[in-house]
Structures are given as structure tokens and as C-alpha cells.
Design a protein around this motif. Structure first.
Motif, mmCIF file in Angstrom:
data_model
loop_
_atom_site.group_PDB
_atom_site.id
_atom_site.type_symbol
_atom_site.label_atom_id
_atom_site.label_comp_id
_atom_site.label_asym_id
_atom_site.label_seq_id
_atom_site.Cartn_x
_atom_site.Cartn_y
_atom_site.Cartn_z
ATOM 1 N N TYR A 1 9.552 7.993 -32.691
ATOM 2 C CA TYR A 1 10.041 6.901 -31.851
ATOM 3 C C TYR A 1 11.390 6.407 -32.352
ATOM 4 C CZ TYR A 1 10.114 2.610 -29.109
ATOM 5 O OH TYR A 1 10.470 1.610 -28.236
ATOM 6 N N ARG A 2 11.501 6.266 -33.661
ATOM 7 C CA ARG A 2 12.731 5.711 -34.249
ATOM 8 C C ARG A 2 13.929 6.625 -34.009
ATOM 9 N NH1 ARG A 2 10.823 5.185 -39.100
ATOM 10 N NH2 ARG A 2 11.944 6.882 -40.126
ATOM 11 N N ASN A 3 13.714 7.934 -34.127
ATOM 12 C CA ASN A 3 14.842 8.868 -34.051
ATOM 13 C C ASN A 3 15.065 9.469 -32.670
ATOM 14 O OD1 ASN A 3 15.167 8.443 -36.798
ATOM 15 N ND2 ASN A 3 13.964 10.225 -37.376
ATOM 16 N N LEU A 4 13.983 9.717 -31.913
ATOM 17 C CA LEU A 4 14.144 10.398 -30.624
ATOM 18 C C LEU A 4 14.173 9.448 -29.435
ATOM 19 C CD1 LEU A 4 11.812 13.501 -31.101
ATOM 20 C CD2 LEU A 4 14.139 13.104 -31.913
ATOM 21 N N VAL A 5 13.411 8.353 -29.513
ATOM 22 C CA VAL A 5 13.387 7.397 -28.403
ATOM 23 C C VAL A 5 14.522 6.388 -28.538
ATOM 24 C CG1 VAL A 5 12.022 5.653 -27.194
ATOM 25 C CG2 VAL A 5 10.907 7.698 -28.110
ATOM 26 N N ARG A 6 14.651 5.805 -29.733
ATOM 27 C CA ARG A 6 15.668 4.774 -29.934
ATOM 28 C C ARG A 6 16.985 5.336 -30.449
ATOM 29 N NH1 ARG A 6 13.347 -0.251 -33.164
ATOM 30 N NH2 ARG A 6 15.398 -1.006 -32.501
ATOM 31 N N GLY A 7 16.923 6.290 -31.365
ATOM 32 C CA GLY A 7 18.150 6.807 -31.977
ATOM 33 C C GLY A 7 18.930 7.727 -31.060
ATOM 34 N N LYS A 8 18.452 8.961 -30.881
ATOM 35 C CA LYS A 8 19.147 9.936 -30.043
ATOM 36 C C LYS A 8 18.981 9.671 -28.556
ATOM 37 C CE LYS A 8 18.614 13.669 -33.434
ATOM 38 N NZ LYS A 8 18.014 15.020 -33.683
ATOM 39 N N GLU A 9 17.958 8.883 -28.209
ATOM 40 C CA GLU A 9 17.661 8.548 -26.813
ATOM 41 C C GLU A 9 17.490 9.801 -25.949
ATOM 42 O OE1 GLU A 9 20.600 5.830 -25.362
ATOM 43 O OE2 GLU A 9 19.805 4.145 -26.530
ATOM 44 N N VAL A 10 16.718 10.749 -26.481
ATOM 45 C CA VAL A 10 16.439 11.969 -25.714
ATOM 46 C C VAL A 10 15.034 11.943 -25.112
ATOM 47 C CG1 VAL A 10 18.032 13.377 -27.054
ATOM 48 C CG2 VAL A 10 15.631 13.200 -27.783
ATOM 49 N N ALA A 11 14.250 10.894 -25.449
ATOM 50 C CA ALA A 11 12.864 10.849 -24.988
ATOM 51 C C ALA A 11 12.485 9.454 -24.503
ATOM 52 C CB ALA A 11 11.912 11.270 -26.108
ATOM 53 N N LEU A 12 11.653 9.402 -23.480
ATOM 54 C CA LEU A 12 11.035 8.130 -23.078
ATOM 55 C C LEU A 12 9.888 7.794 -24.009
ATOM 56 C CD1 LEU A 12 10.895 8.504 -19.191
ATOM 57 C CD2 LEU A 12 12.429 7.048 -20.527
ATOM 58 N N ASN A 13 9.186 8.830 -24.459
ATOM 59 C CA ASN A 13 8.130 8.662 -25.447
ATOM 60 C C ASN A 13 7.966 9.971 -26.203
ATOM 61 O OD1 ASN A 13 5.945 10.374 -24.097
ATOM 62 N ND2 ASN A 13 6.379 8.865 -22.489
ATOM 63 N N ALA A 14 7.423 9.888 -27.408
ATOM 64 C CA ALA A 14 7.169 11.069 -28.229
ATOM 65 C C ALA A 14 5.948 10.776 -29.091
ATOM 66 C CB ALA A 14 8.375 11.400 -29.095
ATOM 67 N N PHE A 15 5.139 11.808 -29.362
ATOM 68 C CA PHE A 15 3.899 11.560 -30.079
ATOM 69 C C PHE A 15 3.582 12.704 -31.040
ATOM 70 C CE2 PHE A 15 2.652 14.134 -26.455
ATOM 71 C CZ PHE A 15 1.742 15.028 -27.001
ATOM 72 N N ALA A 16 2.736 12.382 -32.011
ATOM 73 C CA ALA A 16 2.094 13.360 -32.890
ATOM 74 C C ALA A 16 0.621 12.987 -32.936
ATOM 75 C CB ALA A 16 2.702 13.313 -34.289
ATOM 76 N N SER A 17 -0.264 13.980 -32.843
ATOM 77 C CA SER A 17 -1.693 13.713 -32.773
ATOM 78 C C SER A 17 -2.462 14.750 -33.564
ATOM 79 C CB SER A 17 -2.156 13.722 -31.305
ATOM 80 O OG SER A 17 -3.562 13.587 -31.202
ATOM 81 N N TYR A 18 -3.404 14.271 -34.384
ATOM 82 C CA TYR A 18 -4.188 15.191 -35.216
ATOM 83 C C TYR A 18 -5.537 14.583 -35.533
ATOM 84 C CZ TYR A 18 -5.554 18.046 -39.251
ATOM 85 O OH TYR A 18 -6.236 18.856 -40.120
ATOM 86 N N ASP A 19 -6.588 15.375 -35.385
ATOM 87 C CA ASP A 19 -7.950 14.945 -35.711
ATOM 88 C C ASP A 19 -8.559 15.991 -36.621
ATOM 89 O OD1 ASP A 19 -10.514 14.006 -35.854
ATOM 90 O OD2 ASP A 19 -11.046 14.437 -33.771
ATOM 91 N N SER A 20 -8.795 15.633 -37.867
ATOM 92 C CA SER A 20 -9.273 16.607 -38.854
ATOM 93 C C SER A 20 -10.789 16.678 -38.939
ATOM 94 C CB SER A 20 -8.714 16.253 -40.242
ATOM 95 O OG SER A 20 -9.252 15.015 -40.695
#
Length: 465
Positions: free
Chosen positions: A327-346
Motif C-alpha cells: 500500500y505504501r509503495n504501490l498505492v500511495r507512492g508510485k500510484e500504480v494501484a487502487l489496491n494491492a494485497f498479500a495473502s497467506y494461510d499456513s
């Protein structure tokens, strides 16, 4: 422990009250917060440890295992029956049968007709529901602890006396087919998820969606459901979790009375399929009517209690959330995304996937966001995160894990999830592993798993319509 918890509650409350009276001037406010959060975290850790120590384990002669956790904060209890059957136990041609059988479990027995089950629970002030996953099917009731006997009686009845009428099968099959249309075929992002998972798994039954493929759903008949029910809905293929204001001896007396006479099943079929290592990137292009494009990337990863799984949990937290790197780098910084996520269930029975993805900003090509996601992973592989970033991420995972046990239902779900993969006692090992993860562990797993040959990429491309 109770005395110390009370002291921490009292001290934390006073700190918060005093903070509210202090005008914001930087130092005083930060001092109060720095005092409060370690104390709050300590309270949560003590609470979690106390919960874990209260679990008592029993087993009936027919193989049914019972786990009971006393929690007397409120006069309520949750009763959960976990069956070791889900999409991973299904074969091609009959996918979705576990989820369809879950629907049929509410259609009645000889003793209690259709819809009677839920009406009885609601009449007694409780709630009930169920859900199916790739690994299990779980049924639960939460109600006043002095009426928990009703849930025990009803669940024992439908474990062995389900009717499965042909007309009910036909009706519920149409309900599930419509559910599939709404949730997947009419939802572009869910459709992409389904396609990515199917492409990532060629051998293992995780290839199949939990809800099943439409053509398979059409083919499921009463005889198929009856065979599935007799094979998997047996006491030796299930376990019970009870959490709340209960006395274990009284609960076990009711459980033995209602479940003790149910015979063991014929033996559940073991899943022997093992997904081979992926040797090259797989790409899915999905063109659907949609407002915006979407990207989803899946990487094959290990499971808890593997140390790498704990490192991936922390890595996921470093990337996720409003304060995370994506969010910090792609949504707010580079502004290339409306949203971005990472998801993992171990916490699963078999190895699954670590997901990355997001929605590009209007006017930004999907390739730009895709490459930006790879750059963020590449940064972690080249340079380990800072000590401050690691401490924050570990604390977030730990706090999420502990606060998830605050409700009796979630506590039961957590006990059941760990019991499913080996033993509920693994809960204590989980936090120990998370606390031991170092920045070097994060860098190592980023290099090891986030490789081009290990990824499956899905791109949703909107089309006119």
C-alpha cells in the motif's frame, strides 16, 4: 494469572483515561501509548496461554475425539462438529459433493423434519450454521450454556439418521448451482481466483473448487450423496470442539449418551496425491465483463509447522495492510494501484499458495502493476527488512492470533484448525515460531519461493458488455 490480568486491565485503563486528559503535545501522548501497548500485548499473551491450558481431551470407543475448553466469561457455549472431509477428498466427476451434502444436513432426519433443526436452535435463543472448505466441513451451534444439550442431541441425530430425500437432493442441487453462478461465474475476480488455483494444481485435488464444477454438480444424485455420507460422516472421521461456560464432565456425559452408540464408519479414503514441484511459470488470461482489470499471482509454499511457513506469515504482514509495503509503495507512492494485497494461510492439511495481487489504477497497464509487485518481492530478497519493521510485523501476527481467540466461536475454530493438521497443542508452537523469525529468514524465503518458475499468474482483462 487472573490476578496479573486484573492488574494489567486496571493499569491500562488508567493510562488510557489519563491520556484522554492530556492535551496532545507529542511526548506525553507517545509515552502513554508506549506504556499501554506492551501491557495490552502481555495481557493478551497471558489470556491465550490460559485458554490453551484449559483444553481437555477425550475419546469415545467409536473413535470420536472431544476437545473441551472452559471459558466462564459469559453464560454461553459453542458446540462444533468437524468432519475430516472437504474438496480435497473429492474425485473428478463429483466435485462439490461435500458442499452439497452440507446443504442436505439441514433437510431433516426421521426424528426432526426439514428446517426443524435451525428452528429449535433459534427458539432456544441460539444460532447455527455450517461451512465447507478444501480440508473439512464444520457445523456449529452457539447458545446459552445451560441448553448446550440440545445441540449435542441434534448433531448426534444427523450424524447417523439423515434422510436425503430425492426431491430435497434435486432442490438443493439447484440451489448450489445458482450459488456457483452468483459467486463465481458472475464474479470476475472470484472466477480468476478459481482459474489460478486450478492452473497451479495439476495433480492434487486442491485443483477443484470447493463449490464444485457446474457439470459435476449436475451429475450428483441421491446415491452419490448417500455413499459420501456413509463413508465420511462417522465418529472416527470427526471430532467435537466445545468452548464456553461448561463443565467438561457434564458435557462428556451428554456426548457419550448421544454419540457413544453410533458405530464407526467403513474408513475414510486417504488422499495420497502430492503436487509435484512447478517447473515453469503458468499464465491465465481471463476476459470477462468487468469495470477494472485485476491481477492475482500464486506461489507454491510450505505449511505450518515448517519454519519457512512462519517466516512467510511474517512476510505477508510486512507487505499487507495500510501501513504495509504494498500500500505504501504501490498505492500511495508510485500510484500504480487502487489496491494491492498479500495473502497467506499456513494452517492447512496440504501445501497451498501464497497470493499477491491488486487492481491497477485506471490508465495503468496490468504489466506495470505486475512488475511493481515483483519489485517489492525482489527488494525483500536482496535486503532483509529492518529490525523495527520485523518487530512490528511479528507483533501484528501475534496480536491477530491472540485476539482471534477472544470469542468462544473463534477460539473453537482455532482449536479445530490446529487439531485438523495434527493436534490442537500446535497452537502454542505457532507463536514460538513467529517470535523466532529473523530478518534473514524473511530474505531467505523471499529468494526460495518467489521465483518465476514457481508462480502462476492470472490477469483479468475487462471486455465490453
Amino acid at each position: 494469572l487472573r490476578s496479573l490480568q486484573h492488574t494489567i486491565r486496571h493499569f491500562s485503563y488508567n493510562i488510557l483515561m489519563s491520556e484522554r486528559k492530556i492535551p496532545y503535545n507529542g511526548y506525553h501522548r507517545r509515552t502513554c501509548l508506549l506504556l499501554f501497548f506492551p501491557l495490552a500485548l502481555l495481557f493478551l499473551l497471558i489470556s491465550a496461554k490460559a485458554h490453551a491450558l484449559n483444553v481437555k481431551e477425550y475419546r469415545l470407543e467409536n473413535g470420536l475425539k472431544v476437545l473441551i475448553a472452559e471459558d466462564h466469561k459469559a453464560p454461553v457455549a459453542t458446540f462444533q462438529v468437524w468432519y475430516r472431509v472437504g474438496a480435497r477428498n473429492e474425485h473428478s466427476g463429483k466435485t462439490g459433493i461435500s458442499h452439497l451434502l452440507e446443504h442436505m444436513m439441514f433437510k431433516g432426519t426421521k426424528k426432526h423434519g426439514s428446517k426443524v433443526f435451525s428452528r429449535l436452535i433459534q427458539k432456544n435463543g441460539g444460532i447455527d450454521n455450517a461451512y465447507t472448505t478444501r480440508d473439512f466441513t464444520m457445523y456449529f451451534e452457539t447458545l446459552s450454556s445451560d441448553r448446550i444439550g440440545l445441540a449435542i442431541e441434534l448433531e448426534a441425530d444427523r450424524m447417523q439418521n439423515l434422510l436425503l430425500k430425492p426431491d430435497d437432493v434435486k432442490y438443493e442441487r439447484s440451489v448450489v448451482m445458482e450459488e456457483r453462478r452468483l459467486r463465481y461465474e458472475d464474479d470476475p475476480q472470484n472466477s480468476l481466483y478459481e482459474e489460478v488455483v486450478a492452473a497451479a494444481f495439476k495433480v492434487h485435488p486442491y485443483h477443484h473448487p470447493v463449490i464444485g464444477w457446474m457439470s459435476d454438480l449436475r451429475s450428483i444424485e441421491q446415491e452419490d450423496l448417500l455413499e459420501h455420507y456413509r463413508r465420511y460422516y462417522a465418529p472416527d472421521n470427526a471430532f467435537i470442539v466445545v468452548v464456553g461456560d461448561v463443565k467438561p464432565d457434564e458435557i462428556m456425559e451428554k456426548v457419550r449418551l448421544n454419540f457413544g452408540s453410533i458405530p464407526a464408519g467403513p474408513g475414510a479414503e486417504e488422499v495420497s496425491s502430492e503436487e509435484p514441484p512447478q517447473r515453469g511459470e503458468r499464465r491465465i488470461i481471463l476476459r470477462r465483463e468487468a469495470k477494472l482489470p485485476y491481477i492475482m499471482i500464486g506461489y507454491h509454499t510450505p505449511l505450518f509447522p515448517d519454519r519457512d511457513a512462519a517466516a512467510l506469515e511474517v512476510l505477508s504482514t510486512i507487505l499487507s495492510g495500510k501501513s504495509g509495503r504494498l500500500y505504501r509503495n504501490l498505492v500511495r507512492g508510485k500510484e500504480v494501484a487502487l489496491n494491492a494485497f498479500a495473502s497467506y494461510d499456513s494452517v492447512r492439511i496440504d501445501p497451498f499458495l501464497f497470493f499477491l495481487g491488486g487492481t491497477p489504477r485506471p490508465g495503468v497497464d496490468t504489466s506495470v502493476l505486475e512488475n511493481a509487485l515483483y519489485e517489492e518481492i525482489g527488494r525483500l530478497a536482496k535486503e532483509p527488512p529492518s529490525g523495527k519493521e520485523m518487530e512490528k510485523a511479528r507483533n501484528q501476527v501475534e496480536a491477530s492470533f491472540i485476539m482471534g481467540q477472544d470469542s468462544i466461536y473463534m477460539m473453537g475454530q482455532m482449536i479445530g484448525s490446529f487439531e485438523l493438521i495434527g493436534s490442537w497443542k500446535l497452537m502454542e508452537k505457532y507463536l514460538d515460531l513467529i517470535r523466532s523469525i529473523t530478518p534473514e529468514d524473511i530474505q531467505r524465503v523471499a529468494k526460495k519461493y518467489f521465483t518465476e518458475e514457481n508462480r502462476t499468474v492470472g490477469i483479468l482483462i475487462p471486455k465490453q458488455g
